[in-house]
Design an enzyme around this catalytic site. Sequence first.
Site, PDB file in Angstrom:
ATOM      1  N   GLY A  15      57.362  91.389  35.733  1.00 50.01           N
ATOM      2  CA  GLY A  15      56.294  91.806  36.632  1.00 50.01           C
ATOM      3  C   GLY A  15      54.965  91.939  35.917  1.00 50.01           C
ATOM      4  N   GLY A  19      52.409  98.462  36.243  1.00 48.55           N
ATOM      5  CA  GLY A  19      53.392  98.927  35.282  1.00 48.55           C
ATOM      6  C   GLY A  19      53.602  97.947  34.146  1.00 48.55           C
ATOM      7  N   GLU A 178      42.454 101.931  56.199  1.00 54.71           N
ATOM      8  CA  GLU A 178      41.408 101.081  55.623  1.00 54.71           C
ATOM      9  C   GLU A 178      41.332  99.746  56.344  1.00 54.71           C
ATOM     10  OE1 GLU A 178      41.516 102.908  51.079  1.00 54.71           O
ATOM     11  OE2 GLU A 178      42.865 101.268  51.634  1.00 54.71           O
ATOM     12  N   ASP A 316      57.058 100.897  41.531  1.00 54.11           N
ATOM     13  CA  ASP A 316      57.618 101.043  42.875  1.00 54.11           C
ATOM     14  C   ASP A 316      59.131 100.940  42.921  1.00 54.11           C
ATOM     15  OD1 ASP A 316      55.125 101.349  44.056  1.00 54.11           O
ATOM     16  OD2 ASP A 316      54.828  99.200  44.283  1.00 54.11           O
ATOM     17  N   GLN A 328      48.871 104.747  40.008  1.00 53.88           N
ATOM     18  CA  GLN A 328      48.797 105.629  38.846  1.00 53.88           C
ATOM     19  C   GLN A 328      50.174 105.921  38.253  1.00 53.88           C
ATOM     20  OE1 GLN A 328      46.652 106.965  36.805  1.00 53.88           O
ATOM     21  NE2 GLN A 328      44.894 105.967  37.728  1.00 53.88           N
TER      22      GLN A 328
END
Length: 462
Positions: A15, A19, A178, A316, A328
């Site tokens: 990934g 992270g 948003e 996640d 974060q």
Amino acid sequence: MTETMARRHHVVIIGSGFGGLFAAKKLKRAGVDVTMISKTTHHLFQPLLYQVATGILSEGEIAPATREILKNYKNTRVVLGEVTDIDLKAKTVTSQVGGLDTVTHYDSLIVAAGATTSYFGHDEYAEHAPGLKSVDDALDIRGRILSAYEYAEVETDLTTRDEWMTFAVVGAGPTGVEMAGQIAELAHRALVRDFRNIDTRKTRIVLVDAMGDVLGTFGSRLSAKAVRQLERLGIEVWLNEKVVDVDERGLVVEDSTGTRVRIPARTIVWAAGVRGSNLVQTLAAQSGTEIDRGNRLKVRPDCSLPNFPEVFVVGDMMSLNGYPGVAQVAMQGGKYVAKVIAQRVKGGTAPKPFKYFDKGSMATISRFKAVADIPVAGHLRFGGFIAWMMWLFIHVLYLVGFKNRFTTLIHWTVSFIGRGRSQRATTMAQLHGRVVERQLVAAPSYDGTVVAREREPEPTQV
């Protein structure tokens, strides 16, 4: 193809999100070799995806090339490929790209594959209600929004025209709020002078959520304030309404009494939920690790898997101490596990268990309006222009690269002070391509083998 194991301790990262990227950077001087495997060639700044979807920013500004970011990290190699298997006992990761399988051996593994959109068991909704988790999603949604007005401009049937000019956003968390706010900005400011047969100010925007509040994690006062601001933008807020059906011309919602109402809308955006990557099942089956309700792995205090201390899960995909699935947590988790690995390689003392430091959360509602929740003296919660300015500063700070920060500020100036949207180009391939992709079906060929066949896309599938 099988790679030879590196001479030094070899860390494989799955990934290129927050992270994975922060872990790779932290390992620069750790005396290890790093291989990052990712199914995309870029690092995505996901919090600003909705601005790509509404024409404010280009995809390049929030998704710089991973190779460019890591070009000065000489111990790090980037490999394009989608991970198809992880063998915890053999310590190998299998990835695939262009029909080529690559098997990569590791000494330590960091799994930071992120999350996908959750339709709560109704994946069939995806065809007509795309989520917002990738650049492809954002471009898909942008094409749907802008083309909806184009179709409304030439539509002579008033009922159908109203459907094209109705937009439904499912999910009243930060992304949904948003998204709805920026559609309203498009309708009332950016596009208002561009059409002759329709008045974009008559656009109907419906924000739907199964829960009873908007931006629930921000507290009741800010939630109520957000609702008032959304309604002033002309957005209908439907709370305690569960989506029970979705098709190409709208959605059906059900309230707590079982009463169902249909909302005719040709453009639907799904911002209601996320779930961990499909690699969760692969890791859980081999390690015996528990999976929580959000399809996340319940890791040990140092973010490693039970019985496999060399395998770490962050972001996640990680379930630990109830930490939220936000950027974060992924950033801090990535840096933490890199420190754990570095200490092990050096033979040093293991760091203390991972502890997330909450720096607060923010969400914009429209230009000059935002809400902020800062954990100072309990929780400092406020909204308005100051919160919006803080949001601008924080998001520019975390963008990668000076050029991206500079061009983002220019586009924000054009969009928020003026009326313009610099990213309004779409193509028919963008509009129909993903729909056709989803409609691929298996069919026997003349020689009896199975080939892919396309259904004709319906003209309303935009």
